[in-house]
Design an enzyme around this catalytic site. Sequence first.
Site, short mmCIF file in Angstrom:
data_model
loop_
_atom_site.label_atom_id
_atom_site.label_comp_id
_atom_site.label_asym_id
_atom_site.label_seq_id
_atom_site.Cartn_x
_atom_site.Cartn_y
_atom_site.Cartn_z
N LEU A 159 15.36 38.89 40.43
CA LEU A 159 14.32 39.18 39.45
C LEU A 159 13.89 40.63 39.71
O LEU A 159 13.71 41.01 40.86
CB LEU A 159 13.16 38.22 39.68
CG LEU A 159 11.96 38.24 38.75
CD1 LEU A 159 11.31 36.86 38.75
CD2 LEU A 159 10.93 39.27 39.19
N HIS A 190 17.81 36.95 36.51
CA HIS A 190 19.20 36.49 36.45
C HIS A 190 19.31 35.22 37.28
O HIS A 190 19.07 35.24 38.49
CB HIS A 190 20.10 37.59 37.04
CG HIS A 190 21.55 37.22 37.17
ND1 HIS A 190 22.34 37.62 38.23
CD2 HIS A 190 22.35 36.47 36.39
CE1 HIS A 190 23.56 37.16 38.08
NE2 HIS A 190 23.60 36.44 36.97
N HIS A 213 26.13 34.30 30.24
CA HIS A 213 27.41 35.01 30.34
C HIS A 213 28.51 34.16 30.98
O HIS A 213 29.57 34.70 31.30
CB HIS A 213 27.24 36.37 31.05
CG HIS A 213 26.44 36.34 32.31
ND1 HIS A 213 25.35 37.15 32.52
CD2 HIS A 213 26.56 35.61 33.42
CE1 HIS A 213 24.85 36.92 33.72
NE2 HIS A 213 25.57 35.98 34.28
N ASN A 214 28.24 32.87 31.21
CA ASN A 214 29.30 31.94 31.66
C ASN A 214 29.23 30.70 30.77
O ASN A 214 28.43 29.79 31.05
CB ASN A 214 29.06 31.47 33.12
CG ASN A 214 29.39 32.50 34.17
OD1 ASN A 214 29.91 33.57 33.86
ND2 ASN A 214 29.11 32.19 35.40
N SER A 216 19.45 49.25 34.38
CA SER A 216 19.92 48.14 33.57
C SER A 216 19.85 48.59 32.12
O SER A 216 19.24 49.62 31.81
CB SER A 216 19.05 46.90 33.78
OG SER A 216 19.18 46.42 35.10
N HIS A 238 28.91 41.89 30.93
CA HIS A 238 27.76 41.10 31.41
C HIS A 238 27.02 41.79 32.54
O HIS A 238 26.00 41.30 33.00
CB HIS A 238 28.21 39.70 31.85
CG HIS A 238 28.73 39.61 33.26
ND1 HIS A 238 29.72 40.42 33.76
CD2 HIS A 238 28.38 38.79 34.29
CE1 HIS A 238 29.97 40.10 35.02
NE2 HIS A 238 29.18 39.12 35.38
N GLY A 261 29.67 44.71 37.29
CA GLY A 261 30.96 44.25 37.79
C GLY A 261 31.17 44.73 39.22
O GLY A 261 31.01 45.91 39.53
#
Lengths: 476, 138
Positions: free
Chosen positions: A201, A230, A324-325, A380, A399, A402
Amino acid sequence: MEPFVWRVPKGTVPGMRVPGIVFATEEMATKAVEDRAVEQVANVATLPGVVTASYAMPDIHWGYGFPIGGVAATDPERDGVVSPGGVGFDIACGVRLIRSDLDWEADGREHIEHLVHTLGRRVPRGMGTKGRMRLTRDDVVRVLREGVRFPLSRGVGWDEDAEHCEDGGVIEDARPDHVSDRAIERGAPQLGSLGAGNHFLEVQVVDEVVDDRAATAMGLFEGQVCVMLHSGSRGLGHQTCTDFLREVDELMSSLGIVVPDRQLAYAPLGHDVAERYLGAMFAAANFARANRHLLTDAVRESFEAVLGRSARDLGLFLVYDVAHNLAKMEEHEVDGDRRMLCVHRKGATRSFGPGHRELPSRYRDIGQPVIIPGSMGTSSYVLVGTEEAASRSFASTCHGAGRAMSRTKAKKVMAPAELRNSLEARGITVAASQWRLLAEEAPYAYKDVSQVVDACEGAGLSRKVARLRPVGVVKG
Amino acid sequence: MTGRYEVLEHTADVGLRLTGDSPEEILEAAAEGLADLQGAWFPGQGQDVPLEVSAADLPGLLVRWVDEVLYLLESRDAVLGGVSVRQVDGGRAVGAVRLAARGDREPESMGIKAATLHRVRFERGPDGAWSADVYLDV
C-alpha cells in the site's frame, strides 16, 4: 514489425497455432529472449483454440507456463481451452487507486510519518494474518457470490465504490459451490488483509498530469495525495488454483495430451472441469475485490484518525479497481467476426477504450482507468485504455514495472537498513512487516516503469494520464 | 535426514533443487526448504501430524507434497518442527510433519502461494542418487 512490436514466428517451438507478438522496446525484447520469457510466449501459442496471437506486454518476464505479461484468447467455437496457469495462483490480484482532496504540501506532508505508521497498524499484512472481517462459512460463500456487495451489506464502504470496480465489484457467473472447503478454510480468516511478497500500500502524490480531460474525469490533480494498494485473493485464490491445476493435470494425463510446460495444463471450454474452474475462479475474483474493498476501509479509517476529519470530507473516493490475473469471457473481433473469447491475462491489465459498454458512466468518454504500480520507491502511473488496444492486444496493457532480477540476487545488492535509508533519504516513509525481506522488492529488482508505460503508449495499448510518486510505503 | 536443498534463481518466483539418497529424503528436504523460505522452520518443536499424498507420477507427487505442507502451515497457522517420510511407493508418499502453533512468532516469510508444475522433475541419476526441482509461486 514496427516500433514496439516484435513477432515470434510460428515454428519457434513445435505446435504453435498462431504467432507470438511481444510489445517492447528493443532492450526489453532482448532481455525477454535472454530470460526465456519469449519461449513461454511461443509455448502459449500452442494452446488449442488460441486465436490471432499469443501476446506479451512490455513488462514481460519469465513466469511459469505463461510468461508474466502474457495475454491469450481462446475461442470456444474452435476447440478453445482455459488454463488455470494462464491466470495464476493469485486469482484477480489487482490494484486500486483511492484519491483524496488533500494537497500534499498544504495538508499532507506534515502528517506523513503518523499516517504511514497508522496505516501500518490498521492494515493487516504479512503471511497468514487475520483479516479485518470475521466470517462464518456462510459469510464466505456470500463474499464469493456477491463480491463487494457483501461488505457493503454490512455497512462497510460506500455504494459508489462498487461502480468504480471492474465488473461493478462482482462477477455474476461466480459459482461458490465449485470452491473447495480447503480454499474456504484458508480464505475465511484472511478477508481484508494485504498479504506478503510484492503486495503493498503506498501513499502517493500526483506529480504530473499528462491528460487533463481524463485526469479531471478521474478527479485527479497535481499535488494531490492518493493511496494505491496491491493485493489479491489471498489463500482462497491460491488454493483454488492449486485444486484445479491438479484436476487439469490429471485430465491431460488421461487424454494423453503433452504440453511444452506442464504448468500450461488446460481443460477444453465446455468440459465439466473447465466450467467448474471458471465458476470457482470468478468466485475467487469476487473474494479479491471484497478484500481490496475492506483494505480501502482501513485506509479511510487511518486518514480519519490522523487528520481528524471524515473520509467523505477528505474526499477519499475510489478512482478504479482492476485485476491483472484473470480469465474472462469477452467479445472481440477475430477475422472480421465478433466472437466470445476466453481472454487470459497473466500479469496484464484489461484496457477497454472509450465508449465500451462495460465502463462506468464516469469513464465511458475517456476509456478505462488502468492503474500501474511502479517498483517500491519509484513512480506509478494512471493510464487509460484505447480503442486501438481492442484490435492490438484483446484490449490489454501492462500491469507494472515487471521484475528484472531474482529475489535472491536482489537481496545481495543492498542490505535492508541501507535500502531503508536510501528510501528515506528520498523522502519516502516506510513501514515494513519484514525488514529483512524488503530488499527482494527493491526498485533495482524491477524494470524502469516509465519505459514500460512509454512502450505501452508507443504500441497503442494505453495512454498516460498521470504520474504519481510515493511518499509512504506500507509493505506486506 | 541427509536430503538437502538449494535455492534456484527465478526472475519472479523461487525454486528448490533437492538432492538425497532416496525419494523419501527428497520429500523431507522439500518440506524443510519450503518452511525455511516461509520463515517457519523451527526444528524439534511441535506435535506429529500424519501426512499422505498421492499422484500419477513422482514429479506430481512432489508438487502435491509441497502443497500439502503449505496448506497445513497456513490453515493451522503453524511452524514446522520436523518432517519424516516413511515410504514413497510409486505415486504415494506416507509420512508425518511436526507442527507447532506459530504463536507470537513473526516469521519473515517470502510469501509462497503454491508449488507449480513448471519444470518440475524428480528422478534417480545414473549414480543412484535422487534429485528434483520444484518452482514455487511467490
